[in-house]
Design an enzyme around this catalytic site. Sequence first.
Site, PDB file in Angstrom:
ATOM      1  N   HIS A 140       3.289  -9.326  -1.698  1.00 55.32           N
ATOM      2  CA  HIS A 140       3.843  -8.095  -2.239  1.00 55.32           C
ATOM      3  C   HIS A 140       3.853  -8.197  -3.760  1.00 55.32           C
ATOM      4  O   HIS A 140       4.406  -9.139  -4.325  1.00 55.32           O
ATOM      5  CB  HIS A 140       5.263  -7.881  -1.719  1.00 55.32           C
ATOM      6  CG  HIS A 140       5.914  -6.634  -2.252  1.00 55.32           C
ATOM      7  ND1 HIS A 140       5.427  -5.371  -1.990  1.00 55.32           N
ATOM      8  CD2 HIS A 140       7.001  -6.463  -3.040  1.00 55.32           C
ATOM      9  CE1 HIS A 140       6.187  -4.479  -2.578  1.00 55.32           C
ATOM     10  NE2 HIS A 140       7.150  -5.114  -3.226  1.00 55.32           N
ATOM     11  N   LYS A 161       7.448  -2.327 -10.825  1.00 55.00           N
ATOM     12  CA  LYS A 161       6.151  -3.004 -10.897  1.00 55.00           C
ATOM     13  C   LYS A 161       5.008  -2.011 -11.096  1.00 55.00           C
ATOM     14  O   LYS A 161       4.159  -2.188 -11.973  1.00 55.00           O
ATOM     15  CB  LYS A 161       5.913  -3.820  -9.617  1.00 55.00           C
ATOM     16  CG  LYS A 161       6.938  -4.915  -9.382  1.00 55.00           C
ATOM     17  CD  LYS A 161       6.599  -5.753  -8.166  1.00 55.00           C
ATOM     18  CE  LYS A 161       6.625  -4.959  -6.877  1.00 55.00           C
ATOM     19  NZ  LYS A 161       7.983  -4.465  -6.539  1.00 55.00           N
ATOM     20  N   ASP A 179       1.005  -2.852  -4.837  1.00 52.20           N
ATOM     21  CA  ASP A 179       1.862  -2.958  -3.669  1.00 52.20           C
ATOM     22  C   ASP A 179       1.526  -4.155  -2.778  1.00 52.20           C
ATOM     23  O   ASP A 179       2.385  -4.973  -2.465  1.00 52.20           O
ATOM     24  CB  ASP A 179       1.836  -1.677  -2.829  1.00 52.20           C
ATOM     25  CG  ASP A 179       2.887  -1.718  -1.721  1.00 52.20           C
ATOM     26  OD1 ASP A 179       4.062  -1.960  -2.048  1.00 52.20           O
ATOM     27  OD2 ASP A 179       2.523  -1.536  -0.558  1.00 52.20           O
TER      28      ASP A 179
END
Length: 312
Positions: A140, A161, A179
């Site tokens: 992740h 992020k 992702d």
Amino acid sequence: MADSVSIEKLVKDLKLQVYSGEDHLKDRVVTLSDISRPGLELTGYFNYYPHERVQLFGRTEVSFTKNMTPEERLMIMRRMSVEDTPCFLISRGLEAPAEMLTAAAEVGIPVLGSSLPTTRLSSLITDYLDGQLAERRSMHGVLVDIYGLGVLITGDSGVGKSETALELVKRGHRLIADDRVDVYQQDEQTVVGEAPAILRHLLEIRGIGIIDVMNLFGAGAVRAETSISLIVNLQNWDQDKKYDRLGSDTEEQLIFDVPVPKITVPVKVGRNLAIIIEVAAMNFRARSMGYDATKTFEANLGKLIESNSDED
């Protein structure tokens, strides 16, 4: 991890020529990254013939076959043409022996060619198959190419992020994956990250949705894969926690068998994370080249303490 790579994909990705057996490209697969150069087999020694590997013929092997009679060549080629042999591959644009084409056609083995020198071709195919057949793991995070360094941005969901990656793309850097990052170990010192096919070139921004980075920012804003050189972990600011202020604490995260340097960046309102990560990448590269600002500061501090001691 892929269990096999079809010869059709090998031909397409490495731009190989097909001398014969085009109808069998989909049926034949490679399961090992090792390459076989059948020198001993051409002399008739088949005790340890690695028939399940790509059989690579260079100038030496092709020249050797020319000293054989047509009957001998056909006999050897038929012994080499085993049911699970993926393909015959000839380098340097050399012509395939007629007996090879005959024996290969009898079993449905493709005969391929390339204009590359034998050593380069062997290295190219080995590296390609290593990558295709390597064990893969999903992580992740967001992977971005910053000044040629693969920076994996990690952190809890919602920490920022993807938004940080978007700002980095606007600043001229390149997105690899958002992702979910598929990683595999290329060699003893390198792990490579790439995007899953379904997420390639896409970025999710909360409130906007999915955006196509390549469509909005151009082909120069994306990259298919990169080796991971640095991990930047974004962490919500905790007032009770003491963060490293000098950069002297070294931290690593193990991905497969490869230790990757890791830094933790606290997140709070007002901090420009894109610039901080950009500078972190630049600082990491400088350290790799032997320029360490922390050591410079510590040396200056030592000189100052010594100077004050002398005055006393």
